[in-house]
Write a protein that holds these residues in place. Structure first.
Motif, PDB file in Angstrom:
ATOM      1  N   HIS A  86     -39.102 -40.685   4.210  1.00  0.00           N
ATOM      2  CA  HIS A  86     -40.462 -39.521   4.278  1.00  0.00           C
ATOM      3  C   HIS A  86     -39.551 -39.202   2.918  1.00  0.00           C
ATOM      4  O   HIS A  86     -40.131 -37.775   2.679  1.00  0.00           O
TER       5      HIS A  86
ATOM      6  N   THR B 267     -40.474 -39.240  -0.344  1.00  0.00           N
ATOM      7  CA  THR B 267     -41.856 -38.789  -0.461  1.00  0.00           C
ATOM      8  C   THR B 267     -41.968 -37.108  -0.773  1.00  0.00           C
ATOM      9  O   THR B 267     -43.250 -36.512  -1.637  1.00  0.00           O
ATOM     10  N   THR B 268     -41.366 -36.674  -0.018  1.00  0.00           N
ATOM     11  CA  THR B 268     -41.588 -35.330  -0.728  1.00  0.00           C
ATOM     12  C   THR B 268     -40.437 -34.474  -1.900  1.00  0.00           C
ATOM     13  O   THR B 268     -40.918 -33.272  -2.252  1.00  0.00           O
TER      14      THR B 268
ATOM     15  N   THR C 296     -44.107 -36.124  -5.367  1.00  0.00           N
ATOM     16  CA  THR C 296     -44.980 -36.674  -4.849  1.00  0.00           C
ATOM     17  C   THR C 296     -45.869 -37.466  -5.350  1.00  0.00           C
ATOM     18  O   THR C 296     -46.788 -38.189  -5.135  1.00  0.00           O
TER      19      THR C 296
ATOM     20  N   ASP D 249     -44.221 -39.904  -6.912  1.00  0.00           N
ATOM     21  CA  ASP D 249     -43.912 -41.306  -7.515  1.00  0.00           C
ATOM     22  C   ASP D 249     -44.204 -42.279  -5.766  1.00  0.00           C
ATOM     23  O   ASP D 249     -44.219 -42.273  -4.902  1.00  0.00           O
ATOM     24  N   LYS D 250     -44.916 -43.302  -6.735  1.00  0.00           N
ATOM     25  CA  LYS D 250     -45.967 -43.963  -5.936  1.00  0.00           C
ATOM     26  C   LYS D 250     -45.209 -44.842  -4.580  1.00  0.00           C
ATOM     27  O   LYS D 250     -45.649 -45.742  -4.106  1.00  0.00           O
TER      28      LYS D 250
ATOM     29  N   ALA E 251     -42.319 -44.762  -4.022  1.00  0.00           N
ATOM     30  CA  ALA E 251     -41.869 -44.158  -2.459  1.00  0.00           C
ATOM     31  C   ALA E 251     -42.715 -43.925  -1.331  1.00  0.00           C
ATOM     32  O   ALA E 251     -42.097 -44.342  -0.397  1.00  0.00           O
ATOM     33  N   GLU E 252     -44.224 -43.658  -1.956  1.00  0.00           N
ATOM     34  CA  GLU E 252     -45.306 -43.308  -1.231  1.00  0.00           C
ATOM     35  C   GLU E 252     -45.382 -44.745  -0.701  1.00  0.00           C
ATOM     36  O   GLU E 252     -45.785 -44.881   1.160  1.00  0.00           O
ATOM     37  N   THR E 253     -45.616 -45.465  -1.538  1.00  0.00           N
ATOM     38  CA  THR E 253     -46.334 -46.948  -0.618  1.00  0.00           C
ATOM     39  C   THR E 253     -44.352 -47.573   0.520  1.00  0.00           C
ATOM     40  O   THR E 253     -45.496 -48.379   1.237  1.00  0.00           O
TER      41      THR E 253
ATOM     42  N   TYR F  88     -43.413 -45.614   2.355  1.00  0.00           N
ATOM     43  CA  TYR F  88     -43.042 -44.566   3.416  1.00  0.00           C
ATOM     44  C   TYR F  88     -44.414 -45.749   4.170  1.00  0.00           C
ATOM     45  O   TYR F  88     -44.187 -45.641   5.416  1.00  0.00           O
ATOM     46  N   LYS F  89     -45.623 -45.837   3.557  1.00  0.00           N
ATOM     47  CA  LYS F  89     -46.434 -46.242   4.124  1.00  0.00           C
ATOM     48  C   LYS F  89     -46.626 -47.576   5.368  1.00  0.00           C
ATOM     49  O   LYS F  89     -47.296 -48.122   6.143  1.00  0.00           O
TER      50      LYS F  89
END
Ligand code: ZN
Length: 566
Positions: A58, A61-62, A65, A67-68, A70-72, A74-75
């Motif tokens: 998490h 991702t913060t 924002t 960073d794709k 990181a987002e993936t 996290y999801k």
């Protein structure tokens, strides 16, 4: 089954197929009074790792924002690990309860587990998902609110600097533009409200509760106080704080030299001074904070320096960073992490003090052997952070280890104490409104009745500011408070914690070392004690009455007067 990861880096690539066997093993194991601690220790080791994995993913991702990857990641965690881990954790809690064992220092954690298990209904799971989706709809409505301001499209929060404009007419124009835009969504939010209410009644009915308030009380694990206590607290605020708040508004009105205070007069400096600017680079902020914490308590200074050394402070405002500030924890590493967006203002220093209070709480409670003992409700977690803001206040001046001239340090302390006093009445409006909603569900289903009820509570608690001619804006205040829609009843915690924090502060005025020592002992109890016990350990009373409140509001007012005279 592979062994547990020991390095935070390997944690990040963990998959559910690697995690699940560890949960299965714990679920299948038998234990007795003799070896339950071994089982709890293994459960803790697993829980710490899954929690740290979640926190680190998490955080990633913060801090960026854009960073794709990181987002993936996290999801993927939320889709493939979170639901299974939640269900497995619940299974282990129920296994412990079913054993009938009461390990040492587990009385309070077991009480919470019993409350959760007792409230659990499979039929409510789809409703809770539905509730989260409605909450996202609320976010969408609010997130789409923008205003045309001087040829720019600004969000409502981006309009806030305009409220600091020294020209009153400009402020009024900005305030009206923002609230007009918010009023344009009046019917959309009312429609959403009419979906939230029946859903919440259904949750309560499924769990066999008389109303949603009773359901929510147990869901939030409010085991140490009742709705009646909160209503007593509202009444106490009306008696003990509202008159003090009126005096503060009147002081501001006179300082500004205006006939009446209007809603757009509340954020500017009433004496027209430039904002305090305690630092220009976050390295300076780190130095100031370290110096202050070493003076509050050498142990806290060391904790802070450890965080600085280990890159656990991400403080500067950069492009691509998520907004806001928070403190989270990496339980396997036994370290907290602080995130914020500092731009050099006093608010940033205040946030640093606040989040560091949470971080020190993490250091202290992480020494407890089992993760189930470290869960602390907001009512006390915010005592940790709010007290640190107040305990640090004497060291803001450069001569005392901080950064300000004597006058600026006094100004910062006055602003802080005034903000604390003015918070209680607003908190009471939000709380009293919701007690009415969930005990008058037929009436509350009609949003116009909610408008009327909000107005009743507003007039009761918020005297001192002139809202004449702004009735639609005033009555729809409940539309603008996201807690009411997304996390019902969750707000009084801040008011209760603040009363705890000012007691810690009052103790420190006469005995700083003693107050700090009690505060630290209370933090170290983590979640092994009830709220009255935690407050008592910190040298405070967990209180809802006008007498207690008046005693501390008086002290705050006297301190403000003294600082004003300096
Ligand atoms: Zn906090």
């Amino acid at each position: 089954m592979s062994s547990l990861p020991q390095d935070p880096k390997t944690l990040l690539n963990w998959s559910w197929s690697e995690i699940e066997p560890h949960y299965n093993d714990l679920a299948a194991r038998t234990f007795s009074a003799q070896n339950v601690t071994g089982w709890l220790a293994d459960w803790t080791a697993l829980d710490e790792r899954v929690s740290e994995m979640y926190s680190r993913l998490h955080v990633a991702t913060t801090v960026d924002t854009t960073d794709k990857d990181a987002e993936t990641r996290y999801k993927v965690f939320l889709d493939t690990i979170y639901p299974g881990a939640e269900a497995a954790e619940q299974e282990l809690r129920e296994k412990l309860l079913a054993s009938g064992l009461e390990p040492k220092d587990f009385e309070v954690p077991l009480k919470k587990m019993r409350a959760e298990a007792d409230l659990y209904r499979a039929a409510n799971l789809p409703l809770l998902t539905e509730e989260r989706k409605l909450a996202m709809e609320y976010d969408k409505i609010i997130g789409a609110q923008t205003v045309e301001w001087e040829d720019k499209e600004l969000t409502i929060s981006q309009m806030r600097p305009v409220y600091l404009d020294s020209d009153r007419a400009t402020r009024a124009r900005a305030w009206r533009a923002a609230t007009q835009r918010q009023l344009a969504d009046r019917s959309a939010i009312n429609v959403l409200w009419q979906k939230f209410l029946p859903l919440r009644e259904k949750l309560a009915a499924n769990a066999g509760k008389p109303d949603y308030r009773a359901f929510r009380w147990q869901q939030m694990l409010r085991l140490d106080y009742s709705p009646a206590d909160c209503i007593a607290f509202q009444n106490a605020i009306e008696q003990a704080v509202v008159p003090a708040a009126r005096r503060l508004y009147d002081k501001r009105r006179k300082q500004l030299g205006v006939q009446t205070l209007r809603p757009w007069d509340l954020e500017i400096d009433p004496l027209g001074r430039a904002p305090l600017e305690p630092f220009s680079h976050v390295d300076e902020l780190k130095k100031i904070a370290s110096s202050i914490f070493h003076r509050v308590d050498s142990r806290f200074g060391e904790y802070y320096d450890t965080m600085a050394r280990e890159a656990l402070l991400d403080l500067d405002n950069r492009k691509g960073k998520a907004p806001g500030g928070y403190c989270t924890s990496f339980p396997m590493s036994k370290r907290p992490f602080i995130f914020m967006n500092a731009v050099g203002l006093h608010d940033d220093l205040q946030t640093m003090l606040h989040e560091s209070g949470h971080a020190f709480h993490n250091f202290e409670r992480d020494a407890l052997p089992y993760s189930q003992q470290r869960q602390v409700g907001l009512e006390f977690a915010e005592v940790a952070s709010m007290s640190m803001e107040l305990l640090a206040a004497p060291y803001l001046a450069a001569t005392a280890g901080g950064v300000y001239s004597a006058a600026d340090a006094a100004r910062a302390r006055i602003e802080h104490l005034e903000k604390n006093i003015l918070f209680w009445p607003y908190m009471a409006v939000v709380d009293a409104f919701q007690h009415w909603v969930y005990t008058h569900s037929a009436e509350a289903a009609d949003p116009s009745n909610c408008d009327a009820q909000w107005a009743i509570q507003w007039n009761r608690f918020m005297g001192g500011v002139d809202w004449s001619g702004l009735e639609p804006e005033m009555m729809t205040g409940w539309h603008r408070k996201l807690h009411i829609h997304q996390v019902p009843f969750y707000y009084v915690e801040y008011g209760l914690a603040q009363l705890g924090a000012v007691q810690v502060w009052a103790n420190a005025l006469s005995d700083q070392a003693g107050a700090v020592a009690s505060y630290r002992r209370a933090l170290a109890l983590g979640g092994t004690a009830s709220l009255p016990q935690l407050f008592a350990a910190a040298g405070a009373k967990f209180a809802f009455d006008a007498g207690t409140l008046r005693q501390y509001v008086d002290l705050m007012e006297r301190t403000i007067e003294k600082l004003d005279a300096e």
